[in-house]
Each structure stands twice: as C-alpha cells, then as structure tokens.
Design an enzyme around this catalytic site. Structure first.
Site, short mmCIF file in Angstrom:
data_model
loop_
_atom_site.label_atom_id
_atom_site.label_comp_id
_atom_site.label_asym_id
_atom_site.label_seq_id
_atom_site.Cartn_x
_atom_site.Cartn_y
_atom_site.Cartn_z
N GLU A 1 -9.46 8.24 -15.99
CA GLU A 1 -9.46 8.89 -14.67
C GLU A 1 -8.68 10.21 -14.73
OE1 GLU A 1 -10.67 7.63 -11.62
OE2 GLU A 1 -11.07 5.53 -12.07
N SER B 1 -15.02 2.38 -9.89
CA SER B 1 -14.78 3.13 -11.12
C SER B 1 -13.90 2.34 -12.09
CB SER B 1 -14.14 4.49 -10.81
OG SER B 1 -12.93 4.33 -10.12
N TYR C 1 -2.16 12.73 0.75
CA TYR C 1 -1.56 11.83 -0.26
C TYR C 1 -0.41 12.56 -0.96
CZ TYR C 1 -1.24 9.30 -4.73
OH TYR C 1 -0.79 8.63 -5.83
N GLU D 1 0.85 -1.20 0.00
CA GLU D 1 0.00 0.00 0.00
C GLU D 1 0.88 1.25 0.00
OE1 GLU D 1 -3.25 0.16 -1.06
OE2 GLU D 1 -3.76 -1.18 0.59
N ASP E 1 -5.69 -0.60 -10.06
CA ASP E 1 -7.10 -0.98 -10.02
C ASP E 1 -7.56 -1.54 -11.36
OD1 ASP E 1 -6.85 0.09 -7.55
OD2 ASP E 1 -8.10 1.84 -7.91
N GLY F 1 -17.24 3.76 -2.99
CA GLY F 1 -16.53 4.40 -1.88
C GLY F 1 -16.00 3.45 -0.82
N ALA F 2 -16.07 2.14 -1.07
CA ALA F 2 -15.57 1.20 -0.06
C ALA F 2 -14.14 0.75 -0.36
CB ALA F 2 -16.49 -0.01 0.02
#
Length: 382
Positions: A158, A126, A220, A33, A170, A120-121
């Site tokens: 995106e 997307s 971020y 991550e 993703d 949103g989880a």
C-alpha cells in the site's frame, strides 16, 4: 463465487493444468477507531467475505493476471520498472516486489481472482487481495515468512505501490483471523490476543451509506497532527509517555490551557476510546454483549462530536439503530462516509433493516447497502 467457478475460469484462460486456490477475508473492526496511529488498541475480526485466487506457476518471466469481477487482464514482469498500469494489478505486483525485497524468490505465475468483499465499504478489499497473494506465494514457494511479516508485505505494498499510508490492522486481521474470535492488537507492542465473539441471538450487520466525502484524507492528517501535538505537550510533564494511548484524562487536563480546544477534543476521544477497548475486552470475556453495545454507541458519539469524523448519513443510521433498540451501533472506519457496524438482536433484524432502508432513502435519495457478516477464519489454502 465458488472455488469451482473460479477454477473453471482459470482453465478457460490458462489451460488444463490444475491451479492452487487460496483465500483471504475482509475484516470488520468492532471498536478501537483512529487509535492505531496513537499506539493504542484495535479490535478487528476477519469476516465470511473475501478474495479467492487460483494460481499456477507458468515457467515464463511474466505474471498474467485476470480480475474476474472487472473482466480485466494485466501482464507484468517482476522488476521494479514493470509496475502495471491497472490499479488492481499494482496490489499483486507490489506483493511480489515486497517479498523479493525481503530475499524471497518469486516465480512468474498465471492467476485469476474474484471477491465478495464490497469495494469501498470499509471491509478492506485491498488488504484481502494482498493477503491472499502474500499467503499463497509464501506457501507455494515455501519461503518461510511468518504471518506478521506477510502483513507487513501487504502494508508496504500500500505504502510503496498504491500510495496509501495505511496502518497494519487490515492485513493483520486478514491473516490472523479466527472463526468465533476477535483479535485485540496492541499497535504499540504488536502483541495480540484472541477474544471470544460468538453472540448467540445476535447478528452483526453493516449498513453502507455508499457515500465518501472528500474531506477524508486531509482531515485524517489534521487529526493525526492534533493527537501528536497533544501527546508532545503532555510528554513535557510526563516524559515516560510515548503515545497518546499512555496518557490519562488527568494528564490531558493538566495541559488544557497549553493546547487548542480542537487538539484537546481529539486527544480526549483517543484516551476514552483506549479505555473503551479495555472495557469491551472484559465484557467479551463475560459474554456481556449489552456492555459491548453501549461502548459502541459511546464510540459513535465520540467520533461524531469529539473527533468530528462522522457525517449526516452516518449519524442518521446511528439514530435509527437507537430508536429500534439495536444493542450497539457506530461508524466503522475512518469516517466521512462508509458504514455503520450494528450488533442487532435476531428478532429486531428484519424490521431495523427495512426501516433503515426506507427512511434513509426518503432522506438521502438512495438506500444503504446491507451486509450481514459472520466472524470467520483468516488466510488459508482451499
């Protein structure tokens, strides 16, 4: 929603002729991550939740799209100035535009879609949407674009049409997913390898805090700057070093007095996380899920204390997992809210989930949402 239900709604909206049906999944990331922008490894897997779309070319000059879950329609042309106003439609439009930019010819189509990837989880709804349409249009129009480029189509969508500067993990996971396997992607070389992930006697459970703290985007960028500054400082002594993932703790300690304490902590997390991904790779080859779980806890600790992207809600769920003897648990995704991902023995599953819901509600006023996920195949025609 089933394929049949989606096709039925398509017929109600657009008439009798049969559409083609495609699906792409959301994803989880087991470990690795905040590593992608440091040229390191990520370790995602596609899940048994995603998007399903029914599509049929309409012979017109406009795309007509209907989002079943939102009960909203959108109609748009295929030129750059035709950007639709609906947020969800920008993803479909962007995919069409990015394929056109790569020399592909897109024909207008009618489409309806639905998904069971929770918005949103942190499971990348997307990317699932982009991958569904990129894969479908490439297949239906026989454009011959390879899956890596289709992932870039989604990523560019995106960047250029949604305004999110995401990495490629993703979309990659959504397109390359394989049942019973996680994919270790080296974001520096773009080489990837499948690792077996079929933990008999365990479940993979996501606990969604249903909170998103405002810090996320500015924090971020700040962490990214910290990592890049540490990497540049180390590279003055070790010019062979391109990304922070190439550094060792010894190299970082050499420059400890030349960078801020904050930059040091951020870099330490990334260097240790890179090693954890390697350790998990070895553990999965042995079928050693105990070690996998230990590394997940270490990642949570690193994200909470060194990278400082956790929050009370996530730390609380991680503590409950530890109390219950859950094999592995950590914050998944960027942090500041979202989910924990938990590797839970079957016999502990029900009591852990019940306790987590009860205690979390008592502390924060609402229950976390619970999603059991299974590692599944990537984009495909149904």
């Amino acid at each position: 929603m089933t394929k049949e239900q989606i096709v039925k709604i398509f017929h109600e909206k657009f008439g009798a002729e049969a559409p083609e049906v495609y699906t792409s999944p959301g994803r989880v990331n087991l470990i690795g991550e905040h590593t992608d922008y440091n040229g390191s490894f990520v370790f995602p897997g596609a899940i048994d939740k995603g998007m399903i779309a029914a599509i049929r070319f309409n012979g017109a000059d406009k795309v007509k799209a209907y989002a079943i879950d939102l009960d909203e329609s959108s109609e748009f042309g295929l030129n750059e100035e035709d950007l639709p106003k609906e947020g969800w439609a920008k993803y479909i439009f962007g995919v069409c535009r990015e394929i056109i930019k790569r020399g592909g010819t897109i024909k207008a189509f009618d489409t309806v879609f639905s998904g069971d990837v929770p918005l949103g989880a942190g499971m990348s709804s997307s990317a699932a949407l982009e991958s569904t349409y990129a894969f479908a249009l490439n297949d239906m129009l026989k454009l011959g674009i390879d899956k890596f480029e289709l992932a870039r189509v989604g990523q560019s969508t995106e960047h250029n049409y949604v305004g999110v500067k995401c990495g490629i993990m993703d979309q990659f996971a959504s397109l390359f997913g394989k049942e019973g396997h996680l994919i270790r992607l080296d974001t520096k070389t773009m080489e990837y390898e499948y690792f077996p992930f079929d933990p008999q006697g365990y479940k993979l459970v996501l606990l969604d805090t249903v909170v998103k703290h405002e810090l996320a985007s500015s924090a971020y960028n700040k962490r990214r700057e910290s990592c890049e500054h540490a990497a540049r400082t180390i590279a003055k002594r070790h010019p062979e070093m391109e990304f922070l993932r190439d550094a060792t703790m010894e190299m970082l300690l050499e420059v400890k007095n030349e960078i801020s304490e904050e930059d040091f902590m951020r870099a330490q997390y990334v260097i240790e996380e890179t090693q954890r991904v390697r350790d998990v790779s070895d553990a999965l080859e042995r079928g050693d899920y105990k070690t996998v779980g230990e590394k997940m806890y270490e990642t949570h600790h690193g994200m909470s204390k060194l990278y400082e992207v956790s929050c009370d809600e996530l730390d609380f769920l991680n503590d409950i997992a530890r109390e219950h003897g859950v094999t592995g648990s950590r914050v998944m995704g960027g942090g500041f809210g979202g989910c924990t991902i938990n590797l839970v023995k079957d016999e502990l599953h029900d009591s852990f989930v019940a306790d987590a819901k009860e205690k979390f509600k008592a502390r924060f006023g609402h229950e976390p949402k619970v999603y059991d996920v299974v590692i599944s195949d990537g984009a495909r025609k149904l």
